[in-house]
Every structure is written in C-alpha cells, then in structure tokens.
Scaffold this active site. Structure first.
Site, short mmCIF file in Angstrom:
data_model
loop_
_atom_site.label_atom_id
_atom_site.label_comp_id
_atom_site.label_asym_id
_atom_site.label_seq_id
_atom_site.Cartn_x
_atom_site.Cartn_y
_atom_site.Cartn_z
N SER A 208 5.85 7.96 7.23
CA SER A 208 5.78 6.51 7.37
C SER A 208 7.14 5.88 7.10
CB SER A 208 4.75 5.95 6.38
OG SER A 208 4.81 4.54 6.37
N GLU B 74 -0.51 2.25 11.16
CA GLU B 74 -1.45 1.42 11.91
C GLU B 74 -0.81 0.75 13.11
OE1 GLU B 74 -3.52 -1.26 9.38
OE2 GLU B 74 -4.64 0.32 8.39
N HIS C 241 -5.97 -5.62 9.75
CA HIS C 241 -6.82 -4.58 9.17
C HIS C 241 -8.18 -5.18 8.84
CE1 HIS C 241 -7.93 -0.94 7.19
NE2 HIS C 241 -6.71 -0.45 7.28
N MET D 205 0.82 -1.20 0.00
CA MET D 205 0.00 0.00 0.00
C MET D 205 0.85 1.26 0.00
SD MET D 205 -2.96 1.12 2.70
CE MET D 205 -1.85 1.41 4.07
N GLU E 228 -1.90 3.87 15.53
CA GLU E 228 -3.17 3.30 15.99
C GLU E 228 -3.00 2.35 17.17
OE1 GLU E 228 -7.12 0.98 14.29
OE2 GLU E 228 -5.58 1.69 12.91
N CYS F 92 -8.88 -8.89 -2.13
CA CYS F 92 -9.11 -8.12 -3.35
C CYS F 92 -8.83 -6.65 -3.13
CB CYS F 92 -10.55 -8.30 -3.82
SG CYS F 92 -10.96 -10.00 -4.24
N LEU G 160 -5.81 6.93 -2.17
CA LEU G 160 -6.42 5.87 -1.37
C LEU G 160 -7.95 5.91 -1.48
CD1 LEU G 160 -5.25 4.68 2.08
CD2 LEU G 160 -7.65 5.17 1.73
N CYS H 198 -13.66 -14.07 -6.32
CA CYS H 198 -14.64 -14.17 -5.23
C CYS H 198 -15.98 -14.61 -5.81
CB CYS H 198 -14.81 -12.82 -4.54
SG CYS H 198 -13.32 -12.25 -3.70
N CYS I 170 -11.18 -7.31 -12.77
CA CYS I 170 -10.60 -8.40 -11.98
C CYS I 170 -10.46 -9.65 -12.83
CB CYS I 170 -11.46 -8.66 -10.75
SG CYS I 170 -10.90 -10.06 -9.75
N ARG J 278 0.95 1.35 -3.93
CA ARG J 278 -0.35 1.65 -4.55
C ARG J 278 -0.73 3.11 -4.41
NH1 ARG J 278 -3.93 2.65 -7.08
NH2 ARG J 278 -5.90 1.58 -7.49
N TYR J 279 -0.35 3.75 -3.29
CA TYR J 279 -0.87 5.10 -3.02
C TYR J 279 0.22 6.13 -2.73
CZ TYR J 279 -4.76 1.94 -2.15
OH TYR J 279 -5.68 0.93 -2.26
N ARG K 110 -9.65 15.26 5.62
CA ARG K 110 -8.95 14.48 6.64
C ARG K 110 -7.45 14.74 6.69
NH1 ARG K 110 -12.12 8.67 6.34
NH2 ARG K 110 -14.10 9.46 7.15
N TYR L 14 0.95 11.56 11.49
CA TYR L 14 2.29 11.25 10.98
C TYR L 14 3.36 12.06 11.69
CZ TYR L 14 0.84 8.08 7.29
OH TYR L 14 0.35 6.99 6.60
N LEU M 141 -10.39 -0.71 -2.54
CA LEU M 141 -10.10 -0.61 -1.12
C LEU M 141 -11.26 -0.04 -0.32
CD1 LEU M 141 -7.89 -0.86 1.13
CD2 LEU M 141 -7.38 1.53 0.68
N CYS N 250 -18.03 -11.83 -7.18
CA CYS N 250 -17.32 -10.81 -7.96
C CYS N 250 -18.03 -10.53 -9.28
CB CYS N 250 -15.88 -11.26 -8.21
SG CYS N 250 -14.92 -10.08 -9.19
N ASP O 291 6.54 -1.80 10.17
CA ASP O 291 5.86 -0.72 10.87
C ASP O 291 5.31 0.30 9.88
OD1 ASP O 291 5.95 -1.29 13.59
OD2 ASP O 291 8.07 -0.77 13.68
#
Length: 420
Positions: free
Chosen positions: A112, A339, A259, A57, A343, A183, A73, A395, A403, A146-147, A97, A105, A79, A398, A336
């Site tokens: 991160s 999260e 998660h 991610m 969190e 997924c 994201l 799935c 996919c 991904r982000y 947000r 952070y 997601l 799905c 690490d």
C-alpha cells in the site's frame, strides 16, 4: 471501513499532482518531502513545539505484512463487529484471506502507498504551519495507523522519546485523515489512542492518576466540507472531465464512492453517511451542479446488510443502460490505497469494460489539499478547542462505555460534561 468481497480494501496508483495551487497558497514542493529536524519538548509553558499526529487505517507496505494487518483489522469490533467470538474468529478469517489479499497487493505494486502519502502530507503540512502559525512552531509530524506500521503505540513511544509528555508536558493534535467521522474509523483510532495514552501516561503502578506533565491532547475529528478539501476534489474532477469530448462532457455521470458501513452501525446513529453526503453536495455546489451525480458505497463484506447501493453494481447498471461515460470519485479517501488502486481501478473499471469509465485522481500530493490540511490545523490551534461540538455526542444507540470515557477524555474539562 467496509470491505466488499471476501476482503477488499483500498487502492490506486501513485500519481503525484504537479500543479500550482492557484487560489490557495502555492510555494509547495512537488516530489519527496525533505527531512524534518528532530523536535524536543523542553518547557511546559511554551506553545511549541506541537506534535501533529495523522490518524488513519493504514495498510501493509509489503505483502509480508498482510496477515498481521488483516489480523488487527478483523480483531477490531469498532470496524467489523463479530460479537463475542471476535478474538477467535478474527485471526481465522485473516489467515484464510491472506493469500488472496497478498495477490491484490502484488497487483498494485507489492504494498500500500498509504504510509508514503500520509508521511509526505503530514511533513509538508507541518512546514506550512511553521510559517503561518509560528506561535505553536515548530510542528513535528507523526503518523499513527490503526492496523499497520507505524501503529498507535509506536507513535506514542516516539512522542515520549522525542521529549513530549513523561513529565515534560507538551501539546499534541490528533488529526483524523477520515474527513467524515465514523465510529468505525475515527472513533476506533481515538479509542486506540486513548488506550495507549492511559497505558503509557495514565495511572501509575499504585493505581493513582497522575496527569502532571502528560501530553495535552486535542482532536481534529472531522472536516467534511472544508473549502480546501472541496476545491481539491473539484479540480481533480474538472481535470478528468476535460478528457471527454466537449459535446459529451456535461452528460458524464459523477459517481462518488465511499466505504460502506454495516446497516447495524448506520441504524445506531453513526454520522458518517450524512457527512459523506455533505462532502458530495459541497463538491457539486463548487462545480455548479454541472453534471448528473450519485453517491454509492464500496467494499461490503459478509452476509449482513450494508449501506448501498454498491459502487460495482451501480457502474454495471449504468453501462448496461448505455450510460457508459462515468467518473468515479473516491470521496472519503485522502490518498491512494487498495480500495482505489485495486477495487476501483482493477475490479470496477475493468469489469465495466468501457473506455468511458474513468476515475478522478486521488488527493495524494495535491498542493491544494496539503494547504487545506494546514488551514484546518491552523484554525484548530488558534481556536483552542479540544474537539468539535459534534464529537461530544455519542451515537443515539451507543452502549459502549469505552466510547463514553474516550469522548470525555478528549473533550477535556470544559466539554466533558456535554458527553452523554
């Protein structure tokens, strides 16, 4: 991945493990990874070099990157499904947000650590692979987030610049760093990789497909019960158990935290909950079921139903009942990030307000874990499979054509007919 509050992602401090790997091949270096020389692909007939691409991610390395990270994201319907208004709602939610997440952070050091650990793990794994699997050497490390940077398209451009593909051929392995398949995580990363492969190496300007000399991809799509992964988790738990008085040690609750997912995704047939449970059972089996344990879920976001029970609620409930010796185990994370560091460490543990509530070390630079990564990669390379048999199944509920086509591509000619 799931997000618990108006947006809570991963976290944890940078604590490299400096310990010999015992039953696993040792000769690992602690500290920073050494530079890896450039690799170029000169011959389509050779078995090497091999690009090893870690998929994850990602996370913003600085607070200035937070809004872009959140925008990507919340734009990802794999997601966080927001429906037909996703392209409009995603950026709005991200902007609203951003200040809060920037503060989070800041509280864990200004960004991160997931890029640092991902690059270190991949580089060290490639060094081991060069020794234990010389027929596909040299192995070139890449990371595709991904982000956050390095994004998938950035990684793919680097591959092409390094001489892979573009008419020269070459082999690349997409190695998910989500041990348990979902997924919304691995699936989303593979969708993104497939998209950029098609854009950069797929159909030509005249609309015809020309795959000659393109990168030959295979996928390590899940590894929830690999013995090396299980061993690394178990040793970190044992290390934390030793910090409790001996007469209390056997009664410490092991609380595995992963998660969460929206129930709409779970009910569609996503394999993630079952695979996380398989990891937990394998770790407890390695520990001889020495302690009471439970699996719970963190990072729920929004009003819809999510997989529970929630980690924070579970800890509070146990503490209120007087069961305050608890070890939190981030069972679905390989390093690490917010999260774990925010969190779990700065929310769940501080809210518990009990010295008996602790957390097992994250995998990070753990040499047992890095050896496990090399073992998984070696087995994949030697077996010559394009992906696991499990990946050929969508799935049950799905409906995504993307996919379907992505799975057919990565399954390859031999297994694409199994994708339904």
């Amino acid at each position: 991945m799931a997000l618990r509050r108006p947006f809570t992602l991963p976290r944890q401090l940078l604590r490299p493990v400096a310990r010999s790997s015992l039953g696993f091949s040792s000769q690992r270096k602690n500290g920073l990874a050494t530079a890896v020389p450039p690799v170029t692909q000169d011959a389509t007939s050779s078995k090497g070099p091999t690009a090893m691409v870690f998929l994850n991610m990602g996370g913003p390395s600085t607070t200035n990157e937070v809004e872009d990270f959140l925008s990507r994201l919340f734009a990802d319907g794999d997601l966080i499904p927001l429906g037909r208004l996703q392209a409009y709602l995603g950026p709005l939610i991200a902007k609203r947000r951003t200040p809060k997440i920037q503060k989070q952070y800041s509280d864990i050091g200004g960004g991160s650590p997931i890029r640092k650990w991902s690059e270190y793990q991949c580089e060290e794994m490639c060094k081991i692979l060069d020794q234990i699997n010389p027929e596909t050497a040299p192995h070139k490390p890449y990371v595709a987030f991904r982000y956050a940077a390095p994004l998938t398209e950035e990684m793919y451009t680097r591959l092409l610049d390094d001489g892979f593909g573009g008419g020269k051929g070459g082999r690349a392995v997409a190695f998910t760093q989500y041990p348990q398949y979902s997924c919304s995580t691995t699936g989303s990363s593979l969708n993104e990789l497939w998209k950029w492969r098609n854009r950069l190496e797929g159909k030509r300007a005249n609309g015809n497909s020309d795959v000659s000399g393109a990168i030959q991809w295979s996928v390590i799509d899940r590894w929830p019960t690999h013995p090396g992964l299980v061993e690394a988790f178990a040793r970190n738990i044992e290390d934390q158990l030793k910090t409790y008085p001996e007469d209390k040690r056997d009664n410490v609750i092991l609380l595995f935290s992963a998660h969460s997912l929206p129930m709409s995704v779970v009910n569609r047939g996503d394999p993630y909950p079952a695979e996380v449970a398989a990891t937990v059972h394998a770790v407890m089996q390695r520990l001889n079921f020495s302690n009471p344990y439970r699996l719970c879920w963190q990072s729920q976001v929004g009003p819809s139903a999510w997989l529970g029970a929630q980690t924070s609620d579970t800890v509070q409930s146990y503490v209120e009942r007087g069961q305050s010796d608890i070890i939190l185990v981030p069972i679905a994370f390989t390093s690490d990030h917010i999260e774990t560091l925010y969190e779990l460490d700065l929310e769940v543990m501080e809210e518990a307000n009990s010295p008996g509530v602790k957390r097992a070390e994250s995998l990070n630079g753990n040499p047992v874990f890095i050896q496990a990564l090399a073992d998984i990669a070696q087995e994949h390379l030697r077996r010559g499979e394009s992906c696991s048999p499990q990946m050929t199944l969508r799935c049950q509920g799905c409906k995504s054509e993307r996919c379907l086509e992505q799975k057919k591509f990565f399954a390859g000619d031999k297994a694409s007919s199994l994708v339904v």
